[in-house]
Design a protein around this motif. Structure first.
Motif, short mmCIF file in Angstrom:
data_model
loop_
_atom_site.label_atom_id
_atom_site.label_comp_id
_atom_site.label_asym_id
_atom_site.label_seq_id
_atom_site.Cartn_x
_atom_site.Cartn_y
_atom_site.Cartn_z
N ASN A 250 96.82 -14.46 -39.59
CA ASN A 250 97.99 -14.68 -40.44
C ASN A 250 97.61 -15.62 -41.58
O ASN A 250 96.70 -16.44 -41.44
CB ASN A 250 99.14 -15.30 -39.64
CG ASN A 250 99.71 -14.34 -38.61
OD1 ASN A 250 99.94 -13.17 -38.90
ND2 ASN A 250 99.91 -14.82 -37.39
N CYS A 269 102.88 -12.73 -47.09
CA CYS A 269 102.90 -11.34 -46.63
C CYS A 269 101.77 -10.54 -47.28
O CYS A 269 101.95 -9.89 -48.32
CB CYS A 269 104.25 -10.70 -46.92
SG CYS A 269 105.58 -11.38 -45.90
N VAL A 272 101.63 -5.90 -43.25
CA VAL A 272 102.88 -5.64 -42.54
C VAL A 272 102.72 -6.13 -41.10
O VAL A 272 101.78 -5.75 -40.40
CB VAL A 272 103.23 -4.14 -42.57
CG1 VAL A 272 104.47 -3.87 -41.73
CG2 VAL A 272 103.42 -3.67 -44.00
N ASN A 273 103.63 -7.00 -40.69
CA ASN A 273 103.57 -7.54 -39.33
C ASN A 273 104.97 -7.96 -38.91
O ASN A 273 105.96 -7.57 -39.56
CB ASN A 273 102.58 -8.71 -39.25
CG ASN A 273 102.85 -9.77 -40.31
OD1 ASN A 273 104.01 -10.05 -40.64
ND2 ASN A 273 101.79 -10.37 -40.85
N CYS A 276 106.62 -9.70 -41.87
CA CYS A 276 106.64 -9.11 -43.21
C CYS A 276 106.89 -7.61 -43.16
O CYS A 276 106.18 -6.87 -42.46
CB CYS A 276 105.30 -9.36 -43.90
SG CYS A 276 104.84 -11.11 -43.98
N ASN A 278 106.66 -5.81 -45.98
CA ASN A 278 105.78 -5.23 -46.98
C ASN A 278 104.60 -6.17 -47.23
O ASN A 278 104.73 -7.40 -47.11
CB ASN A 278 106.53 -5.01 -48.31
CG ASN A 278 107.68 -4.04 -48.16
OD1 ASN A 278 107.48 -2.85 -47.95
ND2 ASN A 278 108.90 -4.56 -48.27
N ALA A 279 103.48 -5.59 -47.62
CA ALA A 279 102.29 -6.38 -47.95
C ALA A 279 102.26 -6.61 -49.45
O ALA A 279 101.38 -6.11 -50.16
CB ALA A 279 101.03 -5.67 -47.47
#
Length: 356
Positions: A250, A269, A272-273, A276, A278-279
């Motif tokens: 992260n 971000c 994507v996780n 988030c 969006n990246a």
């Protein structure tokens, strides 16, 4: 199995007097403060390999004589040794950063609004510096480089209300020690007061803390170094230094709020996780703001992303914080802070640092 070493287990703190050094051991890296008869060391940077043994280099910029002085560090003991002659900087050096290659050193000088570039010789000494100036902007206060060494980003605090002292963010392309202005963002009055700066390793996203309007601005960086403002995020009072930290896959951004004596945390971000959708480089609050000592202005993280160290200027201390790699939440790392006594020569100047 031996327990992991606390980065501040080996601490030596004492009164700083002219020509004396007080070193605070940080695991295998060392923070050192140096006073001269005119002015205290306020900024330095360390460069070394990953091995706990061998020799590293440390550079000290002093405002009183506008000089950058090199030292060598015994990485097994932390002992410092003078390493050649100092090199002249511009007037009143205010920020310092190493290139990603470790072969160049850049120093911002708020007295004459210049950036001095030095080649670092193989023995750690400095070649004669060359000077570069942005087309606009007054009082450079912070700098950052991306991990590939493509760009140097410089914030110019300027004045909140005086149009003759413009605030700006200047981007320079780096070629060895050479700097070429790639772009500049200027601010009309009332200026937000760009101060702290951090960039993602791929140089796609830039984050700037704004001390006059208590915010953090996210910029997109294109391949030519042009900046496009993307989003603004509320910060606490008088945000200053920033630190971008990678921990357990992260990425987190921490902001020192010198007016509210806190450190705020954000998830960056880049993928994507669970945090988030969006990246796109947006910031998501970790939901945790940690109280430190008085006047936090600068920060650095350990190379493994496990610890954050905060320079508390007004209380003359370094706060030690643990970073929860899964969430980015901060907690105290006992002992929570280290007092650094100061002499009258120090005059409220602060040590800022980079750990590699």
């Amino acid at each position: 199995m031996r327990a992991p070493e606390n980065p501040f287990d080996r601490v030596r703190v004492g009164r700083v007097k002219p020509s004396e050094r007080t070193c605070i051991g940080m695991g295998l890296r060392f923070l050192c403060f140096l006073a001269s008869s005119l002015l205290l060391l306020f900024l330095f940077s360390c460069s070394s390999g990953s091995s706990p043994s061998g020799t590293g280099f440390l550079y000290v910029a002093t405002q009183g004589d506008s000089t950058v002085t090199p030292f060598t560090i015994d990485l097994s003991t932390g002992h410092l040794s003078a390493n050649g002659q100092g090199a002249a900087s511009g007037s009143t050096p205010s920020a310092m950063v190493l290139s990603s290659s470790g072969k160049a050193l850049f120093v911002a000088n708020k007295g004459d609004n210049t950036i001095t570039s030095y080649a670092i010789n193989s023995d750690g000494t400095l070649a004669t510096g060359s000077s570069t100036q942005c087309s606009t902007g007054v009082s450079p206060v912070n700098m950052a480089t991306d991990s590939s060494g493509k760009f140097l980003f410089v914030t110019y605090l300027g004045s909140q209300l005086d149009p003759n002292q413009p605030s700006a963010i200047c981007v320079f392309s780096i070629s060895n020690t050479g700097l070429t202005q790639a772009s500049v963002v200027t601010f009309a009055v009332p200026s937000p007061g760009p101060s702290g700066v951090a960039v993602t390793p791929d140089a796609k996203f830039l984050y700037v803390s704004n001390r006059f309007d208590n915010s953090v601005t996210q910029y997109h960086v294109d391949d030519s170094g042009n900046l496009t403002s993307f989003a603004s995020y509320p910060a606490e009072t008088t945000p200053a230094g920033m630190a971008l930290v990678t921990a357990k896959n992260n990425t987190f951004l921490y902001v020192a709020n010198s007016g509210s004596n806190t450190v705020s945390g954000y998830v960056v971000c880049l993928a994507v996780n669970s945090f988030c959708a969006n990246a796109d480089g947006t910031l998501v609050s970790t939901g945790s703001t940690f109280s430190v000592q008085l006047g936090p202005v600068a920060m650095a993280a350990s190379s493994d992303g496990a610890f954050l160290f905060v320079v508390d200027q007004q209380s003359n201390q370094v706060s030690q914080l643990k970073i929860a790699g899964g969430s980015g939440v901060l907690s105290a790392n006992a002992p929570a802070n280290q007092k650094r006594q100061k002499s009258s020569a120090e005059a409220n100047h602060v040590g800022t640092f980079r750990i590699k």
